[in-house]
Design a protein around this motif. Sequence first.
Motif, PDB file in Angstrom:
ATOM      1  N   LEU A 286       5.275   4.801  -1.457  1.00 52.18           N
ATOM      2  CA  LEU A 286       6.358   4.455  -2.382  1.00 52.18           C
ATOM      3  C   LEU A 286       7.708   4.573  -1.674  1.00 52.18           C
ATOM      4  O   LEU A 286       8.583   3.733  -1.833  1.00 52.18           O
ATOM      5  CB  LEU A 286       6.354   5.398  -3.593  1.00 52.18           C
ATOM      6  N   LYS A 287       7.850   5.645  -0.900  1.00 47.74           N
ATOM      7  CA  LYS A 287       9.125   5.877  -0.208  1.00 47.74           C
ATOM      8  C   LYS A 287       9.372   4.832   0.868  1.00 47.74           C
ATOM      9  O   LYS A 287      10.500   4.431   1.108  1.00 47.74           O
ATOM     10  CB  LYS A 287       9.139   7.279   0.404  1.00 47.74           C
ATOM     11  N   LYS A 288       8.297   4.413   1.526  1.00 50.63           N
ATOM     12  CA  LYS A 288       8.437   3.459   2.632  1.00 50.63           C
ATOM     13  C   LYS A 288       8.568   2.014   2.169  1.00 50.63           C
ATOM     14  O   LYS A 288       9.067   1.174   2.901  1.00 50.63           O
ATOM     15  CB  LYS A 288       7.237   3.575   3.581  1.00 50.63           C
ATOM     16  N   SER A 289       8.071   1.736   0.965  1.00 49.58           N
ATOM     17  CA  SER A 289       8.056   0.354   0.518  1.00 49.58           C
ATOM     18  C   SER A 289       9.473  -0.154   0.293  1.00 49.58           C
ATOM     19  O   SER A 289      10.236   0.433  -0.464  1.00 49.58           O
ATOM     20  CB  SER A 289       7.265   0.212  -0.778  1.00 49.58           C
ATOM     21  N   GLY A 290       9.801  -1.245   0.945  1.00 50.65           N
ATOM     22  CA  GLY A 290      11.128  -1.829   0.752  1.00 50.65           C
ATOM     23  C   GLY A 290      11.181  -2.646  -0.532  1.00 50.65           C
ATOM     24  O   GLY A 290      12.241  -3.061  -0.965  1.00 50.65           O
ATOM     25  N   GLU A 291      10.023  -2.868  -1.124  1.00 49.95           N
ATOM     26  CA  GLU A 291       9.965  -3.732  -2.300  1.00 49.95           C
ATOM     27  C   GLU A 291       9.962  -2.922  -3.584  1.00 49.95           C
ATOM     28  O   GLU A 291       9.630  -1.754  -3.591  1.00 49.95           O
ATOM     29  CB  GLU A 291       8.699  -4.595  -2.233  1.00 49.95           C
ATOM     30  N   LYS A 292      10.349  -3.586  -4.651  1.00 48.77           N
ATOM     31  CA  LYS A 292      10.368  -2.941  -5.958  1.00 48.77           C
ATOM     32  C   LYS A 292       8.937  -2.851  -6.477  1.00 48.77           C
ATOM     33  O   LYS A 292       8.264  -3.871  -6.606  1.00 48.77           O
ATOM     34  CB  LYS A 292      11.221  -3.794  -6.909  1.00 48.77           C
TER      35      LYS A 292
ATOM     36  N   ASN B  46       2.263  15.683 -10.120  1.00 45.33           N
ATOM     37  CA  ASN B  46       3.704  15.743 -10.374  1.00 45.33           C
ATOM     38  C   ASN B  46       4.518  15.049  -9.290  1.00 45.33           C
ATOM     39  O   ASN B  46       5.496  14.369  -9.586  1.00 45.33           O
ATOM     40  CB  ASN B  46       4.159  17.202 -10.495  1.00 45.33           C
ATOM     41  N   THR B  47       4.103  15.224  -8.039  1.00 43.44           N
ATOM     42  CA  THR B  47       4.832  14.611  -6.922  1.00 43.44           C
ATOM     43  C   THR B  47       4.779  13.099  -7.005  1.00 43.44           C
ATOM     44  O   THR B  47       5.798  12.423  -6.850  1.00 43.44           O
ATOM     45  CB  THR B  47       4.224  15.064  -5.571  1.00 43.44           C
ATOM     46  N   ILE B  48       3.594  12.565  -7.258  1.00 40.59           N
ATOM     47  CA  ILE B  48       3.439  11.109  -7.376  1.00 40.59           C
ATOM     48  C   ILE B  48       4.280  10.581  -8.537  1.00 40.59           C
ATOM     49  O   ILE B  48       4.974   9.573  -8.409  1.00 40.59           O
ATOM     50  CB  ILE B  48       1.951  10.729  -7.571  1.00 40.59           C
ATOM     51  N   ILE B  49       4.235  11.292  -9.652  1.00 40.45           N
ATOM     52  CA  ILE B  49       4.983  10.849 -10.829  1.00 40.45           C
ATOM     53  C   ILE B  49       6.485  10.904 -10.559  1.00 40.45           C
ATOM     54  O   ILE B  49       7.216   9.964 -10.861  1.00 40.45           O
ATOM     55  CB  ILE B  49       4.580  11.670 -12.079  1.00 40.45           C
ATOM     56  N   GLN B  50       6.937  11.974  -9.916  1.00 40.71           N
ATOM     57  CA  GLN B  50       8.357  12.113  -9.578  1.00 40.71           C
ATOM     58  C   GLN B  50       8.800  11.019  -8.603  1.00 40.71           C
ATOM     59  O   GLN B  50       9.834  10.383  -8.787  1.00 40.71           O
ATOM     60  CB  GLN B  50       8.618  13.499  -8.965  1.00 40.71           C
ATOM     61  N   ASP B  51       7.997  10.800  -7.573  1.00 37.95           N
ATOM     62  CA  ASP B  51       8.340   9.779  -6.575  1.00 37.95           C
ATOM     63  C   ASP B  51       8.292   8.381  -7.188  1.00 37.95           C
ATOM     64  O   ASP B  51       9.064   7.502  -6.802  1.00 37.95           O
ATOM     65  CB  ASP B  51       7.421   9.868  -5.355  1.00 37.95           C
TER      66      ASP B  51
END
Length: 103
Positions: free
Chosen positions: A50-56, A68-73
Amino acid sequence: SNESKQESEINTEKIKEIAMGNKGTGKAILLKDFFEKIKSVSAKSVSGALKKSGEKIFAVVIDGTANNTIIQDSEDAGVKVIAAKNFTTTDTNIKLLSFWTKI
């Protein structure tokens, strides 16, 4: 409005289809609008992807738990929908879907 309700039902069906196809893979699929698949990653590396993806990213489909981490990110990335087997929290504005358990 009736139109937006209908639209969300269509989205749910489409996501369900993708989630069922992903079942048992241990993978996560990142989708952008109109359910175009960007990439498939291991369920453990969703946050990094998610962090690396340049796309929406519009939706994340996980064959596993959305922690929680996945949901937060996902929130930080502007994700609208997460489909997963289960969730460690439901404290989010993201639409959470689970098709694996009978409700």
